[in-house]
Enzyme design. Structure first.
Site, short mmCIF file in Angstrom:
data_model
loop_
_atom_site.label_atom_id
_atom_site.label_comp_id
_atom_site.label_asym_id
_atom_site.label_seq_id
_atom_site.Cartn_x
_atom_site.Cartn_y
_atom_site.Cartn_z
N LYS A 87 0.82 -1.20 -0.06
CA LYS A 87 -0.44 -0.20 0.43
C LYS A 87 0.66 1.23 0.10
CE LYS A 87 -4.19 -1.94 1.78
NZ LYS A 87 -3.68 -3.54 2.34
C1 LIG Z 1 -4.13 -4.99 1.09
C2 LIG Z 1 -3.76 -6.33 1.52
C3 LIG Z 1 -4.58 -6.83 0.70
C4 LIG Z 1 -4.81 -6.97 -0.59
O1 LIG Z 1 -4.93 -5.47 -1.40
P1 LIG Z 1 -6.54 -5.27 -2.40
O2 LIG Z 1 -6.45 -3.99 -1.88
O3 LIG Z 1 -7.65 -6.22 -1.50
O4 LIG Z 1 -6.18 -5.69 -3.80
C5 LIG Z 1 -2.92 -7.93 0.39
N1 LIG Z 1 -2.02 -8.06 0.93
C6 LIG Z 1 -1.31 -7.34 2.20
C7 LIG Z 1 -0.49 -7.66 3.22
C8 LIG Z 1 -2.53 -5.72 1.66
O5 LIG Z 1 -2.06 -5.02 3.19
#
Ligand SMILES: *Cc1c(COP(=O)(O)O)cnc(C)c1O
Length: 461
Positions: A112
């Site tokens: 993120k």
């Molecule tokens: C947010 C997150 C995901 C999922 O991401 P999406 O936005 O649902 O595609 C997967 N792994 C981690 C470690 C995350 O923080």
């Protein structure tokens, strides 16, 4: 470049407006009116370029005249300067035709950061220009909150409040939210679970007087700016394996469909992607939908990959929009049906989704087994989300190189990793003192008036 709502009933906006607004007024999500394409030569020219150079080429056509080229280049450079790896998103080989894209070298050790760091830069530039001050409130199951705090800490014209479910995030996640010293950062531990936090956030956005009074803004995963930033690493990784001269496939651990949707945009832009594989944990609404054509809400069962424990996959609406050929009214009708528990996708739209995405799921046991096996056989210590990815990817390995996205650093989920391997993964040296820093957090009840009052008091300071 203009942005339109997936439900067809909101005004078209510029990139800047779409980014600052988040959700469209008709409840839809913003998508570009047309997806720009890159020529074969432009993609070929990315070979050997830096992540930042590729980021500029990929994102520039989407931002219109919101920023000048020089401004945008400088923002990209600042966004990724704090990453702990010069390649930003390095690729590691797991097996002859299977590669791991490490997206966890940012400041909070999860993918993120790629989107949030850039969003922080873009918000700041837009706010400096307009002289406005905003209040960002986010709800998090862990990773989004820490990434948002890291992106907005210390910025002049932003206060950032993050609601997380008290006692339900990992210690690393909590400390990343509670240890920043900047006074514009406010970590709120709320009584309840993640769905309660999200419901509270929704109530805040629906309360017009509160929303306008504090100039509320959101940075959740439906924000178009976040999706856009995630398109870049599909290009950088595919090109390093020989695209556009050959096809590449991707497997993406996902819950909200944000990350995999960015891959779909990369493909629309001209990147030769063969398969886009959706990998879910036991909360497998996306896998079931792609298998059956029917989207039905069920309860969430907590898993060892908590960032994918999701019941309503918000970005899936964007995929539906394209599956319905841009028919906003059809998407709006499906979303209406969702209020009463689910919807059945029409035959044509379902066929489009089947042709575009494949899917798989990993149970808790399979996830743990993958963490163990990949350490023993490939020398890689995986976080549980990435383990879901490699487990599902194994069913799709073939002649085309497969890239599985590693979405978090194993040290962010030490308990699951320790249970599977007996190893407690250490934090990278640059944040090794996380456990020693002082925490600052406010415990709040699941009470709208109390939280609204607290936010108003804090920003008046
Ligand atoms: C947010 C997150 C995901 C999922 O991401 P999406 O936005 O649902 O595609 C997967 N792994 C981690 C470690 C995350 O923080």
């Amino acid at each position: 470049m203009r942005y339109i709502s997936t439900r067809g009933g909101a005004p078209a906006l510029t990139f800047e407006q779409a980014m600052m607004t988040g959700l469209a007024t008709d409840g839809g999500l913003y998508v570009p009116e047309t997806v720009p394409t890159l020529a074969h030569d432009q993609i070929a020219a990315m070979a050997g370029q830096s992540y930042e150079q590729i980021a500029f080429t990929v994102m520039r056509p989407f931002i219109g005249d919101t920023f000048t080229d020089d401004e945008f280049r400088a923002m990209i450079d600042r966004a990724y300067a704090g990453f702990g790896h010069d390649a930003r998103a390095p690729l590691v080989q797991l097996a002859p035709n299977h590669f791991l894209l490490e997206l966890f070298h940012g400041p909070t050790l999860a993918f993120k950061d790629f989107a949030m760091q850039l969003i922080g830069q873009m918000f700041q530039a837009a706010l400096t220009r307009s002289g406005e001050r905003i209040t960002i409130v986010g709800a998090t199951s862990g990773d989004t909150g820490s990434a948002a705090i890291e992106a907005f800490r210390g910025l002049d014209n932003v206060d950032v409040f993050i609601l997380f479910p008290h006692g339900r995030v990992s210690e690393v996640q909590r400390r990343q939210m509670t240890t920043p010293v900047e006074t514009n950062v406010h970590a709120l531990a709320m009584d309840g679970d993640f769905d309660d936090c999200q419901a509270m956030l929704k109530d805040m956005f629906n309360d017009t007087s509160f929303r306008d009074g504090v100039r509320l803004a959101g940075v959740n995963s439906i924000n178009w700016g976040r999706v856009l930033a995630q398109v870049v690493y599909y290009f950088s990784s595919a090109v390093s394996l020989g695209a556009p001269h050959r096809e590449i496939s991707f497997t993406v651990p996902t819950g909200n469909f944000g990350d995999i949707f960015a891959g779909y945009i990369a493909k629309q832009m001209g990147l030769p992607i063969a398969d886009l594989v959706v990998a879910t944990n036991q909360n497998d609404i996306l896998h079931r939908t792609l298998e059956t054509g029917t989207y039905t809400k069920e309860g969430v069962t907590p898993s060892i990959s908590p960032s994918m424990d999701i019941q309503v996959s918000s970005n899936f609406e964007r995929a539906l929009f394209y599956a319905y050929g841009g028919d906003g009214a059809a998407v709006a009708a499906q979303m209406d049906d969702l209020k009463s528990g689910g919807f059945k996708i029409s035959q044509g739209a379902y066929q489009y989704l089947r042709d575009t995405f494949t899917s798989g799921r990993a149970s808790e046991e399979e996830t743990s087994a993958a963490i163990k096996t990949y350490l023993a056989k490939h020398g890689e210590l995986l976080c549980p989300h990435s383990a879901v990815g490699v487990h599902v990817a194994e069913d799709h390995l073939g002649a085309t190189p497969m890239i599985t996205l590693a979405t978090a650093h194993p040290a962010k989920f030490p308990d699951a990793v320790n249970a599977a391997t007996g190893i407690k993964p250490p934090l990278p040296p640059r944040m090794a003192d996380l456990y020693d820093r002082d925490e600052r957090v406010t415990r709040v009840a699941n009470d709208f008036d109390a939280i609204a009052t607290l936010i108003k008091e804090r920003i008046a300071l």
